[in-house]
Design an enzyme around this catalytic site. Structure first.
Site, short mmCIF file in Angstrom:
data_model
loop_
_atom_site.label_atom_id
_atom_site.label_comp_id
_atom_site.label_asym_id
_atom_site.label_seq_id
_atom_site.Cartn_x
_atom_site.Cartn_y
_atom_site.Cartn_z
N ILE A 727 34.94 15.63 30.55
CA ILE A 727 35.31 14.57 29.61
C ILE A 727 36.81 14.57 29.37
CG2 ILE A 727 35.06 13.79 27.23
CD1 ILE A 727 32.17 14.77 27.33
N GLU A 728 37.37 15.77 29.11
CA GLU A 728 38.79 15.83 28.79
C GLU A 728 39.66 15.64 30.02
OE1 GLU A 728 37.36 20.01 29.64
OE2 GLU A 728 36.67 18.31 28.44
N ASP A 738 32.77 14.50 21.24
CA ASP A 738 32.63 15.92 20.91
C ASP A 738 31.19 16.16 20.49
OD1 ASP A 738 32.67 18.49 19.77
OD2 ASP A 738 33.58 17.76 17.92
N ASN A 741 28.85 20.11 15.89
CA ASN A 741 28.02 20.64 14.83
C ASN A 741 28.28 19.79 13.59
OD1 ASN A 741 27.20 22.43 12.54
ND2 ASN A 741 26.90 23.93 14.16
N GLU A 756 31.83 21.98 22.17
CA GLU A 756 32.71 21.67 21.03
C GLU A 756 33.75 22.76 20.81
OE1 GLU A 756 30.95 21.58 17.07
OE2 GLU A 756 32.36 19.98 16.55
N GLU A 757 33.32 24.01 20.85
CA GLU A 757 34.27 25.10 20.61
C GLU A 757 35.36 25.15 21.67
OE1 GLU A 757 30.45 26.19 18.56
OE2 GLU A 757 30.99 25.42 20.54
N ASN A 870 25.90 15.26 28.12
CA ASN A 870 24.61 15.70 27.62
C ASN A 870 24.71 16.09 26.14
OD1 ASN A 870 23.70 15.37 30.26
ND2 ASN A 870 24.20 17.49 30.78
N CYS A 873 22.05 18.46 23.81
CA CYS A 873 21.11 19.19 24.66
C CYS A 873 21.44 20.68 24.55
CB CYS A 873 21.20 18.68 26.09
SG CYS A 873 20.87 16.91 26.23
N GLY A 874 21.09 21.46 25.54
CA GLY A 874 21.40 22.88 25.46
C GLY A 874 20.73 23.54 24.29
N ALA A 875 21.52 24.24 23.47
CA ALA A 875 20.97 24.99 22.34
C ALA A 875 20.36 24.09 21.28
CB ALA A 875 22.08 25.85 21.72
#
Length: 977
Positions: A727-728, A738, A741, A756-757, A870, A873-875
């Site tokens: 993306i970046e 982003d 959270n 995000e981090e 995505n 998704c993930g966690a």
């Protein structure tokens, strides 16, 4: 099938297709691939029938292979005969069967279990003789024997009179599931003297399970030539449907070239990047939760507070569960209201009423049909195929001749319910059954070349800032826009001057409590040893101005003005980074140059940030524009943990805000911490060596009005989807998402290290948003414009590595901001996979994405494309295909194009492109696609007792839309109501 000696045969018999009526031995292997025909012993009772393994390509709308067991549920002969005698359809009989048609129906009601057992043995003897015949009998007799063999293996499908029977007739082989608990009153011997060993161990548990058995129905009155022709056509059709798709493996991304560079110096030692050569390839696919390292589950839903603060923890958050109070009741009512509205994909009222009646009578005998090729007139109800134990969307109940009579508790009671007056009606039904309708084939997306790295609209044609944007108005502070610099002195290439000239302090609950405030008091001891309230800012200055030549010196300095946490805070990660990771030259440069410069810019806070910074609270629509130099001063104070009132936990003043002090970054021995510290020290070195000259704007957007999704008539916008790039890196000038959270930044100041981090680390100016942004509500987002990228990286989560310093060459707008617009939108955290398909959850995610993409008052030609991936998704447990469709719908309503990055997943790229192409070619509106999502929940997920439905979302949509299109094109028919 005969009902045994002395019993009247069924007046309605099931019809079998060409595959079933052909000679058994000659066509068994051809018509039923994989079926193993057994020669039954006359002593075996009950008989076990094996389910042929079905191909995933042939089963309509099914994902994966057939889930039926090879040892299917044992059906009792009396049960089958009871259904046949009452609800069967006429079929061709042998001479012995025709001789019994003149018996009185009273004999049917006097049938005993002994007679049933006799018939059971009689039938098995006939089946046993099938393999011994020379197949010299007439085609009718051969078909009859083959028919009998399969009638012992499956239930008869009873078709109602009228249009519904015609719709059921249209379907290809349905799977019939018998509910064993409902046959507890049948007088049938349940013991089995002989059977396979696989059945003897589960005799009792078998009664509590449901299995799917495939049955073929056709018109037995057709000639054998017609049947053979149909058989050949069915083989041709199945061959096409079962053709395996070519496997396409995604290309792996090349590893980033390793540059021997230090984050602390432009000419650093060679050993800083030694770990990069062995780093794993970039794995940004957030949907691959199964291979996530142990920390990944902690990082994305990371709590900005301590682990005991459940309010701030996304994993333990209750806010995500508050989305749909009354999980079943509220969603059922809302989805039912939507389903009653006109739609091209609306199920017929008769089918809806049938589903309601059948699901409301759990004690009755039901048949669950899984349609493979057929379709109801509305074209939607047959897609739902449940796993064993779940409720089917189409339940055909056993009824009496009037279809609405009282149900008996025993199957044998139906034998007394066949009046002679029904003969005429059955003949009429039989004539209707012979009418064949056009079958609706399963839709298969067109094949896409595995060599394609991107699909859709070329990315060069997508709109980007600043070319697509409008000229900005002059920068001015207003009631909803705080500007902390002198706008009249704003010049290109010059460091903006702060406004006002002198520090103005506001110590209240509407502004950030600054470390340099006079109200920031701290208990100190005077010369006489008495404790008094002193200035904490003076204590901070004294502690940080000491020489910080060792990590222990830095630890002692921070704890001097954080005495309450001297026994709680851990500095292991900071000490290990200094002593074990950095080379001697790098450590020397750190304490001789970088740290003193950081202390200097931190202590200049009252001269740089002179205006009180407002808190961006919930329900606010407010913007803050500040200079990059001001942000650097604030972040330096965050590194030294100087912000007051931000370390308390639980229900403290700032418990609804993220962490801002870096104390949690210094703790523990995680392998992630050194790489995060490298990235941050690279930023501090850059901004202290050369002051940045740009501005950054932080906007909290809170919406009250959202679209009525089911009524939205907008069409989908353009799509570019690729499995390469980031993306970046490839979304310059676009609105970059982003995957946030709800506490923006997630675990950036602790252990988090996912999408995000990572973005907050390589663009550290994003971190300052944690200072003043309250936790995001469901109708809010945070938009950050103008941040600069300072670092490049490789890897993801545990494999993340700082790679090198990055020179951001993005253009600047009229406000001297980088044309990098990032929107933080937080997805829900789903602990159960099925929860995300609940209508209110889907609406929430649509509203959240829409809030992030919408720019009120800006025309579509001036809006850049959305660069996303995505999300959630993930966690967070989201389904990538559902989330992609949600973002596409939200972007369409916000009138933005979409550039979607799958992060190495080429299969996902093709799936998203195929779905988008399918919907756009058929000109489906956002509202129609939204209704399909509701239909999917109601038919596939609502009553699913397994972790996930058998039919996946995209196959369901394909079949639903294609079925409706096919049905609409038939003359004399219409869809919906």
């Amino acid at each position: 099938m005969s009902a045994g000696p002395g019993c009247e045969p069924c007046t309605k018999r099931p019809r079998w297709d060409a595959a079933a009526t052909s000679p058994p031995a000659a066509s068994d292997a051809r018509s039923f691939p994989g079926r193993q025909r057994r020669v039954l012993d006359s002593k075996d009772a009950p008989v076990q029938f094996r389910v042929p393994p079905s191909s995933s390509g042939c089963a309509l709308g099914r994902a994966g292979q057939h889930r039926g067991s090879a040892t299917s549920l044992v059906f009792k002969q009396k049960t089958i005969t009871s259904w046949m005698d009452t609800k069967g359809i006429k079929t061709v009989e042998s001479e012995s069967l025709h001789s019994k048609e003149n018996n009185n129906t009273r004999e049917e009601s006097m049938m005993s279990s002994v007679q049933k057992d006799n018939f059971y043995q009689h039938n098995m003897e006939k089946l046993e003789n099938v393999s011994q015949l020379g197949f010299d009998k007439s085609p009718v007799e051969k078909g009859t024997q083959y028919l009998k063999q399969h009638q012992t293996a499956a239930m008869c499908k009873w078709q109602n009179e009228g249009p519904h029977s015609e719709r059921l007739l249209e379907s290809e082989p349905p799977a019939v599931t018998l509910v064993p608990e409902q046959f507890s009153n049948a007088n049938v011997d349940q013991s089995s003297p002989k059977d396979d060993h696989s059945d003897t161990n589960s005799e009792e548990s078998r009664d509590n399970q449901q299995f799917l058995t495939h049955v073929k129905l056709a018109n037995a009155k057709q000639t054998m030539e017609d049947e053979q022709g149909r058989e050949a056509r069915s083989h041709q059709k199945c061959g096409k449907a079962c053709h395996p798709a070519e496997a396409c493996a995604g290309c792996q991304q090349e590893e980033t070239d390793v540059v021997s560079e230090s984050p602390l110096s432009d000419t650093g030692s060679e050993d800083v990047g030694t770990g990069l050569k062995n780093a794993n390839r970039l794995n940004r696919q957030e949907s691959s939760l199964g291979n996530s390292p142990p920390f990944e589950k902690e990082s994305e839903p990371e709590s900005p507070m301590d682990v005991d603060n459940s309010k701030n923890s996304c994993q333990d958050s209750e806010a995500d569960e508050e989305t749909s109070p009354g999980f079943d009741e509220q969603e059922d009512s809302s989805s039912a209201q939507t389903a009653n509205k006109p739609s091209r994909f609306q199920p017929r009222e008769a089918d809806t009423e049938l589903r309601k009646r059948s699901s409301a009578k759990g004690g009755e005998i039901r048949l669950h049909f899984q349609f493979e090729g057929g379709e109801s007139r509305a074209g939607m109800n047959d897609v739902n195929a449940k796993r064993p134990g779940s409720t089917s969307s189409l339940n055909v109940e056993c009824r009496n001749s009037k279809q609405h009579g009282r149900k008996d508790s025993k199957i044998t009671d139906h034998f007394m319910r066949v009046p002679k007056a029904e003969d005429k009606r059955k003949e009429q039904c039989e004539m209707k059954h012979q009418r064949t309708e056009r079958k609706i084939p399963k839709y298969i997306p067109p094949h896409l070349s595995p060599d394609k790295k991107w699909l859709g609209t070329p990315i060069e044609e997508m709109r980007r800032m600043p070319r697509c944007g409008i000229r900005l108005p002059p920068l001015r502070p207003s009631a909803n826009h705080t500007v902390t610099i002198r706008v009249d002195l704003l010049r290109i290439g010059e460091v903006p001057k702060p406004f006002p000239t002198h520090f103005k302090d506001l110590w209240d609950n509407k502004h950030v409590k600054m470390p340099c405030s006079e109200q920031n008091l701290y208990p100190v001891e005077d010369e006489n040893g008495e404790r008094a309230a002193g200035s904490r800012w003076e204590l901070i200055q004294t502690a940080l101005l000491n020489r910080l030549t060792r990590p222990q010196n830095l630890k002692d300095a921070i704890l001097k003005y954080n005495v309450a946490y001297s026994k709680k805070w851990d500095f292991t990660a900071l000490i290990d980074f200094w002593d074990k990771v950095l080379e001697e030259a790098e450590a020397q440069h750190l304490y001789q140059s970088i740290l003193p410069d950081m202390v200097k810019i931190a202590l200049c806070l009252p001269n740089i940030c002179t205006q009180p910074i407002p808190l961006l609270k919930q329900k606010m629509n407010h913007s803050i524009t500040m200079s990059q130099e001001q942000i650097a001063s604030l972040l330096a104070n965050a590194f030294f943990c100087t912000f007051p009132r931000r370390n308390a936990k639980m229900k403290s003043e700032y418990s609804s805000y993220p962490d801002i002090n870096f104390n949690r970054l210094f703790e523990g021995r995680s392998s992630r911490k050194p790489e995060k510290l490298k990235t941050l020290f690279c930023y501090f070195r850059r901004v202290t060596e050369k002051k940045p000259t740009g501005l950054v704007t932080f906007t909290r957007q809170s919406l009250e009005d959202f679209p009525e999704w089911e009524r939205c008539e907008k069409l989908l916008t353009r799509l570019h989807v690729t499995y390469e790039g980031t993306i970046e890196g490839n979304g310059q000038g676009m609105l970059q998402v982003d995957f946030a959270n709800r506490f923006v930044g997630g675990g950036v100041t602790s252990a988090g290290l996912v999408q995000e981090e990572i973005r907050f680390l390589i663009n550290p100016e994003l971190i300052v948003s944690r200072l003043f942004t309250e936790v995001l509500d469901h109708n809010e987002c945070l938009i950050i414009t103008g941040t600069e990228q300072y670092s490049e990286y490789t890897g993801y989560a545990e494999t993340y590595r700082w790679a090198r310093s990055h020179e951001d060459r993005s253009e600047r707008d009229d406000w001297q901001r980088r044309t990098t617009e990032i929107v933080a939108i937080d997805a829900l955290h789903f602990r159960r996979y099925l929860d995300q398909f609940v209508p209110e959850k889907i609406r929430r995610e649509l509203n959240k994405a829409y809030c992030g993409f919408l720019r009120p008052g800006v025309s579509s030609e001036n809006l850049s494309a959305v660069a996303t991936g995505n999300w959630g998704c993930g966690a967070f447990g989201g389904d990538a295909r559902l989330k992609a469709l949600i973002q596409i719908l939200a972007a369409a309503v916000a009138e933005r194009d979409v550039v979607y990055f799958t992060f190495g997943d080429s299969e996902l790229m093709r799936d998203i492109y195929s779905m988008h192409t399918f919907l756009t070619e058929r000109k489906l509106t956002v509202g129609e696609v939204y209704k399909l999502l509701l239909r999917y929940y109601n038919e596939e997920c609502r009553n699913c007792s397994t972790p996930g439905p058998d039919i996946k979302l995209y196959p369901f949509i394909y079949h639903a839309v294609e079925s409706c299109t096919q049905t609409t094109n038939q003359p004399g028919q219409r869809t919906g109501a």
